[in-house]
Structure formats: structure tokens, C-alpha cells
Design an enzyme around this catalytic site. Sequence first.
Site, mmCIF file in Angstrom:
data_model
loop_
_atom_site.group_PDB
_atom_site.id
_atom_site.type_symbol
_atom_site.label_atom_id
_atom_site.label_comp_id
_atom_site.label_asym_id
_atom_site.label_seq_id
_atom_site.Cartn_x
_atom_site.Cartn_y
_atom_site.Cartn_z
ATOM 1 N N GLY A 185 9.414 -65.067 17.673
ATOM 2 C CA GLY A 185 10.325 -65.873 16.883
ATOM 3 C C GLY A 185 11.777 -65.578 17.202
ATOM 4 O O GLY A 185 12.102 -65.169 18.320
ATOM 5 N N SER A 186 12.628 -65.738 16.225
ATOM 6 C CA SER A 186 14.073 -65.608 16.429
ATOM 7 C C SER A 186 14.533 -64.164 16.289
ATOM 8 O O SER A 186 13.838 -63.321 15.706
ATOM 9 C CB SER A 186 14.814 -66.480 15.415
ATOM 10 O OG SER A 186 14.659 -65.950 14.097
ATOM 11 N N GLY A 190 13.369 -61.267 13.769
ATOM 12 C CA GLY A 190 12.941 -60.056 14.458
ATOM 13 C C GLY A 190 13.525 -58.804 13.824
ATOM 14 O O GLY A 190 12.851 -57.771 13.709
ATOM 15 N N GLU A 207 8.814 -60.616 20.652
ATOM 16 C CA GLU A 207 9.045 -61.647 21.665
ATOM 17 C C GLU A 207 10.051 -62.617 21.076
ATOM 18 O O GLU A 207 9.702 -63.458 20.239
ATOM 19 C CB GLU A 207 7.727 -62.349 22.023
ATOM 20 C CG GLU A 207 6.706 -61.458 22.711
ATOM 21 C CD GLU A 207 7.160 -60.969 24.066
ATOM 22 O OE1 GLU A 207 8.054 -61.599 24.672
ATOM 23 O OE2 GLU A 207 6.641 -59.944 24.531
ATOM 24 N N CYS A 246 11.474 -70.601 24.182
ATOM 25 C CA CYS A 246 12.317 -69.417 24.309
ATOM 26 C C CYS A 246 12.586 -69.065 25.762
ATOM 27 O O CYS A 246 13.620 -68.472 26.085
ATOM 28 C CB CYS A 246 11.663 -68.231 23.605
ATOM 29 S SG CYS A 246 10.034 -67.790 24.259
#
Length: 486
Positions: A185-186, A190, A207, A246
Site C-alpha cells: 500500500g501507501s 506503511g 511493499e 506502484c
Amino acid sequence: MEEEMEQVRRYFSSGRTREASWRKSQLHGLHRFIGDREDDIFRALLRDLGKSPVESYRDELGILKKDINAALDNLADWMSGKKIKLPLVSFPTTAELVSEPLGLVLIISSWNFPFGLSLEPLIGAIAAGNTVVLKTSELAPASSDLLADAIPTYLDSKAIKVIQGGPDVAQSLLHLKWDKIFFTGSKQVGRIVMAAAAEHLTPVTLELGGKCPAIVDSLPTWDFTRDILLKRLVSGKFGSCSGQACVGVDYIIVQENFAPTLINLLKGITEEMFGKNPKESHAMTRIINAHHYKRLKNLLKEDGVEASVVYGGSMDEDALFIEPTILVDPPINSDIMTDEIFGPLLPIITMKRIEDSIKFINSRPKALAVYCFSTNDKFMRRVATETSSGSLLFNDTILQYAAETVPFGGVGESGFGRYHGKFSFDTFSHEKAVLRRTSLPDFWFRYPPWNDYKLELFRLFYVFDYLGIILTVLGLKKPRPRSTNV
């Protein structure tokens, strides 16, 4: 929820998931799910993102099938111990590294590739012998519903659970005790995941993402070869979830005098791939929701940004659609150049010299990927040695994600940890050192009481070979003078 998680933990303690037969049966179950429910998966992705079945198979189902087969083919080798060469101090001892499962792991998935980013880490977690709780993304509800409904049918429901819900559910899950957390995610979320994991000292794989640059140094003059590279570049931005990836291209860096030529070429290839009316082409996904649509719209409305648009820019709020849009030299400090775009907006940044692109990239947070299109070996070596990123790919984009033999992951603010193939297995395993020693022989001088003679023997022990030590102990070889060099 806590009681249900404890039941899954107890199932892990039973030892069932450690068996190779269990791991293989679950991997086969995943493979059957993808095959049996392919049409349902296509429909779910179309409903959530407007994805074409072709794009869905290319980016998610095909990769998952390939990676499951790789895990099945290599599982016995991954599970077998690896011999370790020991120093003389350990003689006579043998040692190996044995991979053991971590236990109960939490996987928090993302919405842009709701099957790939859910099941890809699940493959590794299962192959490593863990029990798993998978938190799907509420922003892709059709995909989440399908996973929650189907996974218990195809996999061991006592060991693998699918949890649905929004941020409140994720927060509740994060504060439970896990043996591993895997989050996609972001960066903002994170940080929340890491803070929660610290409560129980839980290891984390993040990630994340970031602004992945593409340097365009030069392109071949031959039309056919040049068009291939341009398609790779355009697809890496607009052709993978409409830029909502991403690992997709975030912006391009090009030398100032080559920029007009590149822009015209990009326009032509974009129209060739998506037509003059991309909305009707069914080759682009829509923006995931109204919030992200407005976020992207606001990026273009910022002072100095809208004036930099040289191609595209049309939007349809009702359809959550934004056409491929190219911008030239938007303000460097604008949001579009500091935030991850995650949409079909492509800034092009011009430099006096292409070599300056290296300094520009290094002035910003480390990216998940750097792409470089060049035929100059010297420049490519400089990019490889002077930039840092999760991965580096020359003359193509996103290809590294589909290769299970290549580790996928970030560095710095783009995340840490890696997965895919054997790297997923390792991510969800603990490599335990197992040493075996016989009762004889033994070095008597390793035990107290201490004296100067034993000290000299230890000095010899750490610098001489085994034969030298034996000869010295027997008095047949004189100790070597100690070096006074620092």
C-alpha cells in the site's frame, strides 16, 4: 476476531502446515481456484476497475499460475536444508540452514491488483508452511467478495482466513500478535503498520511504491525497433491499470533538445494503442473511486501545472475516467512532482544534459523502480552504479514484476523486504542454523582453568590450519610470531 485468530494459531501449533503434502495441496487448491473461477475473476476486475480480461490475465492470473507452478516444482528443494561450511573452530561439526515457517502471518492487500497482490504473497506463505489471515481491500469490493467466498472452498479454512472490512478492521488486526505482517500500500499507511508491529516486535515486509522515473537517453532510429521501445514505455504508464500501479512509470526525464521529438512520438504511440477516444477503447481501466479521481483532478489544477499539459487532459467524473495526459516541465515543487501520481498523468522533465538525470533522481526518495531507455553502455553503467532503487530495468518497464526468479521489493521509502518465487518462500520463513557435533574429539584448552599456555593455543587456533594446531600442541612446530601491524 482475536478468538478466531487464536484458533488459527493453534492449528499451526498442531504441525499440520509443516508437512510438504499440506503445502502442495494448498498450492494445487489455489491453482484450481484461478482455473475454475477465471470468468468470475474477470467479472470482478471489470466491476471494480473496468479491467479488460486480457489485461487481467496478463497482469494477474497468468503470473499467479506461473508462480504457483514454480512453487510446486521447487518446493522440495526450497524445504531441504542447505549445508554450511564451518570454520576450524567448529571441528568436528556439521551444519545446515533449515527453513521453518514463522507461524501465523497477516497479509494486507491492495486494490489495484486485488488478486495478484493478495495471492502472490499467499503463495509464499503457504509454501513456507504458515497459517495465514488475508485482509483484502475494501476499495475492490467485487474482488474482495469473491476471494472471501471462494478461498474457504479451495483451501484449508482452518489455516487460511479471508477478512473483509475497512480501515477500522485493519487497525484491529494490526494490534493483534502476529509472527509476520506483509503489507502492500501507501507510505502513509506503511508507517501505521510499522508502528503497530512494534507493539509485539513483529517482523514486517512493506511493499510501498513511490515515484518511479524513466530516463529516456536515446531511441533507435529504425522505426520498428523504436516503436517497440515506445510501446514498452507508454504501456508502463498508461497500459497497466491506467497508471495505478506502484511499479509503473511515474514521470520521464529527457534531454531538452530531444524532448519535442519524444513528445510527438509518445502522442503517436498512445493514439495507436488507445485510439483517438481512449474511453471507448476498453483498453484502459477507470480510476478506482471518486476520491482518487478528485485527487488526480486536483493535481492538474495546481498553479502552473494545468498550463504544462501538452496532450490529453479530458475527464469524465461520472465514468471515473481520465484519458492519457502528458505534461512538460510542471513546477518541480508541485504536488504532481512530489506525490506518487497513481494515475494516467505523465510529467516529462527536461534536462540540459541527460547525465543530470542521475543527480535529479538521487535528490528524491528512492524509487521502487528506475527505468532507463538508452543504447549508451557508458551511461547505462553510470545509472546502474550511481542510482539506488528497488530494481533497475533498461529498455523496458514492469517486466521485473512478472519474473519469479527476480526479487521484487523496494528500498528506503519505497519499502523493504522482497518476494516472488523463492524470495516469497524466504520472506515467510526463518532460516534456522542446525549444528551437529560428535562427542569426540574435543580441544581440552577451551575450558577453564585458564593459563598463558591456553591463551597462546587460542591465538594459534584462530589463525593456523588444523594440522598446524596439532603439530604445535605436540611440540613439533613453533608458534608463529604475532604480527604487530594494525
